[in-house]
Design a protein around this motif. Structure first.
Motif, PDB file in Angstrom:
ATOM      1  N   CYS A  35      35.059  80.928  22.973  1.00 44.91           N
ATOM      2  CA  CYS A  35      36.171  80.476  22.158  1.00 44.91           C
ATOM      3  C   CYS A  35      37.155  81.540  21.840  1.00 44.91           C
ATOM      4  N   GLU A  36      36.716  82.843  22.033  1.00 46.72           N
ATOM      5  CA  GLU A  36      37.662  83.955  21.697  1.00 46.72           C
ATOM      6  C   GLU A  36      38.456  84.228  23.380  1.00 46.72           C
ATOM      7  N   VAL A  47      24.862  80.448  20.855  1.00 43.75           N
ATOM      8  CA  VAL A  47      25.947  80.727  19.787  1.00 43.75           C
ATOM      9  C   VAL A  47      26.680  81.856  20.125  1.00 43.75           C
ATOM     10  N   SER A  67      28.909  81.053  22.919  1.00 41.90           N
ATOM     11  CA  SER A  67      30.154  79.959  22.422  1.00 41.90           C
ATOM     12  C   SER A  67      31.099  80.896  21.934  1.00 41.90           C
ATOM     13  N   ILE A  68      30.866  81.800  21.114  1.00 43.22           N
ATOM     14  CA  ILE A  68      31.977  82.432  20.553  1.00 43.22           C
ATOM     15  C   ILE A  68      32.567  83.331  21.446  1.00 43.22           C
ATOM     16  N   GLU A  80      46.157  82.151  24.187  1.00 38.31           N
ATOM     17  CA  GLU A  80      47.275  81.711  23.535  1.00 38.31           C
ATOM     18  C   GLU A  80      48.093  82.739  22.809  1.00 38.31           C
ATOM     19  N   ASN A  81      47.745  83.975  22.587  1.00 37.56           N
ATOM     20  CA  ASN A  81      48.372  84.964  21.938  1.00 37.56           C
ATOM     21  C   ASN A  81      48.476  86.251  22.588  1.00 37.56           C
ATOM     22  N   LEU A 108      39.516  81.465  24.821  1.00 38.91           N
ATOM     23  CA  LEU A 108      40.538  80.411  24.632  1.00 38.91           C
ATOM     24  C   LEU A 108      41.652  81.005  23.824  1.00 38.91           C
ATOM     25  N   LEU A 109      40.999  81.551  22.728  1.00 46.27           N
ATOM     26  CA  LEU A 109      41.997  81.975  21.707  1.00 46.27           C
ATOM     27  C   LEU A 109      43.016  82.972  22.465  1.00 46.27           C
ATOM     28  N   ILE A 162      45.884  87.026  17.230  1.00 47.58           N
ATOM     29  CA  ILE A 162      45.820  85.670  17.414  1.00 47.58           C
ATOM     30  C   ILE A 162      46.869  84.909  16.956  1.00 47.58           C
ATOM     31  N   SER A 163      47.808  85.622  15.877  1.00 45.21           N
ATOM     32  CA  SER A 163      48.835  84.957  15.509  1.00 45.21           C
ATOM     33  C   SER A 163      49.982  85.967  14.953  1.00 45.21           C
TER      34      SER A 163
END
Lengths: 279, 368
Positions: free
Chosen positions: A30-31, A23, A26-27, A37-38, A33-34, A173-174
């Motif tokens: 994912c982080e 887990v 995975s976190i 993008e930002n 990946l995020l 992240i945004s």
């Protein structure tokens, strides 16, 4: 009397830990990946906030009986943060309470009080992966346990005042949202635990001051060998004009070996609100 | 794409952290342990069950129940003495419990009874109908009804003083009143002295103080000099209040084998190794019914002697310490059964009450 199979007695720690590792991996994935993008974000200034959190508390106190006591917990707290371009000072205060039961439904209560002053400094900035901060924290923690069914006359506790390494990762992240992960690992601690044997029939449980003074007596130096802890927080921050709204997860682990082993584990969802009070 | 990842993060994080909770897992708290007593140089002779005509199957059945983790949760030790010999001894939490003392709670009251018997036989007390007021007038309020409380009332829990046991512990140990005896005697009366049995810690505490005032020695000093030394009980602890009065109702910490010695002493009418330690007349009256208790409905059909519980069903008498601390004496079978338990539990949830204990050892009591 025969023992029936109960699913919650499932104790294959290897599988549990392997899943937990999966887990966490995975976190992180994912982080990353995020992060791609930002862009990096900032929320500099002085903030005053409060939080409320709710989750699951677990304790096992081998001084009494090596049974895990688990149950819902709730906590309230506040914090002050002063963040500049390269430095951040943070003081957090938390008061928590948990209602616990073991596998036989024997009851217990947990009361946690902690103050976490920390100072961290910006260590690295990466356009894709965000900012990495690092520094020190001095968590002052008191965990009082009231095992009503197993010992209704005495207080049990794990008090630890420690010196910890603190790290923080944050990433915008945004436009309005930021992700932040904080972790603290104590290196040494001044720890207090109850005596191995109780000569007194009754603790002064009816005296409020006793609950705060007694667990802070007899503090002694412990290294990582005897006292281990971990604090981890994952927050999603929504930046508003003069405030921050945070939603996240908090995980806290405490372990001490002396005079008998004790484990404490708190996992909670946290909601906090911070007002910007200055630059 | 981003929201899917966010949901995934949150879901995985929840799952992971929930699974981590299981790290605080249970471990066994009772263990298989030896049941054959070891011959030590502590005053006990050991024997096998066959030697004293005890059914091994009965012991096996008791042992299986005793070490179960689903009942007698807080139990620590179980010992059986028959014909003066130790025949069964087991420690389910740790074998080290044999050599360390534990708080025996209200077993202390029964020891207070024995000490009272010793003091009485020394001539310090003429009659059980002496009033406490005649011994400690300076401690009494000007309440004529309270001044009629006698030693017999105190020994049978019928003083009438309204002082709940939980409150007693908290107020005497934690609040530490400036004069604990005056503090006790200031409590209101729930009934006139002698009228109604009400199990109270304050009554033995007054007996302990009366012994101290009558003799100039604390109850603990009497115990050390006249009881424990004779029985070779050397490793114990007995708590006092902050004014130095020995706690008469609880506070005594004993080792299981030493508790068995107390049981054997009482079984043998106050004699140990040929010496009369406690007056046999006192033993006889203390272990006979003196008062009807509140426990007259099944399964609690118990009477009360002088700080000893009477169990008519088995023609036995016993101490009964909170949590499950017993010295159960069955004269007809020349048997003493001792159980020790963790002392501060909630008896309704974790502890072992007298009827539970009877159920545990019933194969022994029913057998030959």
């Amino acid at each position: 009397m025969s023992r029936k199979f109960k699913p919650w007695r499932f104790q294959s720690l290897f599988i549990v830990r392997a899943l937990a590792a999966l887990v966490i991996a995975s976190i992180i994935f994912c982080e990353v990946l995020l992060a791609q993008e930002n862009e990096i974000g900032e929320s500099r200034g002085q903030y005053l906030g409060f939080h409320v959190s709710s989750g699951i508390d677990s304790y096992r106190e081998d001084l009494l009986v090596p049974l895990g006591f688990h149950g819902p917990g709730i906590s309230l707290g506040g914090n002050y943060t002063h963040r500049t371009e390269n430095n951040s000072i943070d003081i957090r205060l938390k008061l928590g309470m948990g209602y616990l039961k073991n596998r036989y439904s024997h009851e217990a209560w947990a009361l946690a009080l902690e103050i976490r002053p920390s100072w961290i400094k910006k260590l690295a900035v990466h356009q894709k992966y965000g900012e990495l901060w690092g520094g020190i924290c001095i968590p002052l923690q008191m965990n009082n346990l009231y095992f009503e069914s197993w010992d209704d006359a005495h207080l049990y506790w794990l008090t630890a005042h420690s010196l910890a390494l603190a790290t923080e990762w944050q990433k915008k992240i945004s436009q309005k949202y930021k992700a932040m992960a904080q972790m603290e690992i104590p290196l040494v601690g001044w720890v207090s635990r109850p005596p191995t044997y109780r000569y007194n029939k009754q603790d002064a449980l009816n005296h409020l001051s006793f609950h705060f003074t007694e667990p802070n007596k007899s503090l002694h130096f412990e290294t990582l060998d005897d006292y281990r802890a971990l604090f981890f927080q994952l927050l999603f921050k929504r930046e508003m004009r003069r405030s921050l709204l945070n939603l996240g997860l908090e995980f806290q682990y405490n372990y001490c070996r002396n005079p008998q082993k004790i484990w404490g584990l708190n996992t909670s969802i946290l909601l906090s609100y911070q007002w910007r009070i200055g630059s | 794409m981003k929201s899917i990842i966010m949901i995934l993060i949150i879901a995985l994080t929840f799952t992971g952290l929930a699974l981590l909770i299981r790290c605080v897992s249970d471990a066994p708290f009772k263990f298989e342990s030896a049941i054959v007593p070891e011959q030590l140089n502590d005053g006990w002779q050991v024997a096998s069950p066959e030697d004293v005509n005890i059914n091994q199957q009965a012991l096996d059945k008791i042992y299986a129940a005793f070490i179960s983790e689903d009942q007698y949760f807080n139990a620590k030790s179980l010992l059986v003495v028959k014909n003066g010999k130790l025949v069964f001894e087991t420690y389910c939490r740790s074998p080290r419990d044999r050599d360390r003392f534990g708080h025996v709670q209200s077993v202390t009251k029964s020891i207070t009874s024995l000490i009272f018997g010793i003091v009485k036989s020394e001539g310090y007390i003429d009659s059980l109908d002496e009033t406490l007021y005649s011994i400690i007038p300076d401690k009494f309020p000007s309440d004529v009804t309270k001044q009629s409380i006698t030693l017999r009332h105190l020994l049978t829990m019928t003083s009438g003083l309204s002082f709940d046991n939980n409150v007693f512990s908290v107020e005497i140990y934690a609040d530490k009143p400036s004069d604990p005896i005056k503090y006790i005697l200031k409590k209101p009366l729930y009934a006139n002295p002698g009228e109604q049995f009400y199990y109270r810690d304050c009554d033995p505490q007054l007996i302990s103080y009366a012994i101290q005032r009558l003799t100039g020695k604390t109850e603990q000093q009497w115990a050390k000099e006249r009881l424990f030394e004779s029985l070779e009980i050397r490793d114990y602890y007995w708590d006092s209040d902050h004014k130095g009065t020995t706690m008469g109702a609880h506070g005594l910490h004993l080792k299981p084998r030493d508790m068995a010695k107390i049981g054997q002493l009482v079984l043998d009418h106050g004699r140990w190794n040929g010496s009369q330690i406690v007056d046999s007349t006192w033993i006889a009256v203390a272990t006979q019914k003196q008062i009807e208790t509140l426990f007259q409905t099944k399964p609690y059909v118990y009477d009360y002697g002088f700080y000893w519980w009477i169990v008519p069903r088995w023609q036995a008498f016993t101490t009964w310490g909170h949590g499950g601390n017993f010295i159960f004496v069955v004269p007809e079978k020349e048997m003493v059964v001792v159980m020790t338990s963790m002392p501060d539990v909630d008896d309704d949830v974790v502890g072992t009450k007298l009827d539970d204990f009877e159920e545990l050892i019933s194969p022994l009591l029913e057998g030959s």
